[in-house]
Design an enzyme around this catalytic site. Structure first.
Site, PDB file in Angstrom:
ATOM      1  CB  SER A  95      -0.964  -0.050   1.197  1.00 57.60           C
ATOM      2  OG  SER A  95      -1.960   0.935   1.101  1.00 57.60           O
ATOM      3  CG  ASP A 217      -7.169  -2.662  -3.737  1.00 57.03           C
ATOM      4  OD1 ASP A 217      -7.786  -2.053  -2.850  1.00 57.03           O
ATOM      5  OD2 ASP A 217      -5.929  -2.797  -3.724  1.00 57.03           O
ATOM      6  CG  HIS A 245      -5.569  -2.124  -0.034  1.00 57.66           C
ATOM      7  ND1 HIS A 245      -5.117  -1.711  -1.275  1.00 57.66           N
ATOM      8  CD2 HIS A 245      -4.853  -1.412   0.885  1.00 57.66           C
ATOM      9  CE1 HIS A 245      -4.182  -0.783  -1.119  1.00 57.66           C
ATOM     10  NE2 HIS A 245      -3.997  -0.587   0.182  1.00 57.66           N
TER      11      HIS A 245
END
Length: 267
Positions: A95, A217, A245
């Protein structure tokens, strides 16, 4: 300052192997990589750590000024690499850590020799000609909700971020991780994350790069993966058979297979 204590650094795996640094995302800690470490440990030296304000890092080291930008977190990464005297390490960032890795590689090119970006996003807010997945109003509301009731926000948002509604235990784990983070420190990291724009920084990448995206996502839609891939010459984009995610938790086998295949192809 003892950097290894500050960031709760853990070193495992093959001491003779190339070093792989695993970096967690917002609201998480190094425990999120527990399903990936065993897949790497036989062949690679594996480093995990917690960003200041997360996990078992030293909370006394937290500085709102330092961590108000991604650069502050990137400096943490470089200092961990310096403390361990790493050379040509592979940085695996989940991320927002994918962008932190980009900055760290630019700050310390001798330390970082390759990047793996797991569900990356250089900008979460839509812009002209760019779809980040959120409007500015969406992010304003998200941050306002987080700042007014962090625990409530965590309970509501973590399952959405995780996806995989048919496996509620995954959402519960992420909720618990969010709720274990100090709310004041989490607010700073959240603002830094969701208001960041690292699109121009992608142009600095000069190392082999793997981009892993999921089929669905809500945080990093596939348009973002395509953007990152186009922005980094020579990068490899792999769409995992996974949703949500956090594919390293929801689809660890597919994630680990993609990472190990990429590592095997590096010189």
């Amino acid at each position: 300052m003892d950097i290894e204590r500050r960031n709760n650094v853990t070193v495992t795996g093959n001491p003779q192997g190339r070093t792989v640094v695993l970096a967690h995302g917002f609201g998480c800690d190094q425990n999120m990589w527990r399903l990936t470490v065993p897949a790497l440990a036989d062949e690679y030296r594996v480093v995990t750590f917690d960003y200041v304000g997360s996990g078992r890092s030293d909370p006394s080291a937290f500085s709102e000024d330092r961590y108000a930008t991604l650069d502050g977190y990137a400096r943490d990464v470089v200092e961990v690499c310096d403390a361990l005297d790493l050379h040509d390490a592979v940085f695996v960032g989940h991320s927002v850590s994918a962008m932190i890795g980009v900055l760290a590689a630019d700050l310390a090119p001798r330390r970082v020799g390759a990047l793996v970006m797991v569900a990356p996003s250089p900008r979460y807010i839509d812009d002209e000609g760019y779809r980040g997945g959120f409007t500015a109003e969406d992010i304003d509301e998200l941050l306002a909700s987080l700042e007014s009731n962090y625990l409530g926000w965590s309970a509501a948002m973590a399952p959405v971020i995780m996806g995989n509604a048919d496996r509620p235990e995954l959402g519960e784990e992420l909720t618990n991780s969010f709720c274990a983070t100090d709310p004041d420190m989490a607010r700073v990291f959240a603002r830094t994350t969701f208001l960041s724009d690292a699109r121009d920084d992608l142009k600095t990448v000069r190392v082999p790069t793997l981009i892993l995206e999921c089929t669905q996502d809500v945080i990093a839609p596939r348009e973002v993966g395509a953007f990152v891939h186009a922005a980094i010459p020579g990068s490899t984009l792999v769409t995992l058979d996974a949703t949500g995610h956090c594919p390293h938790l929801s689809a660890p086998e597919a994630t680990n297979e993609a990472i190990t295949a990429f590592l095997a192809g590096l010189r």
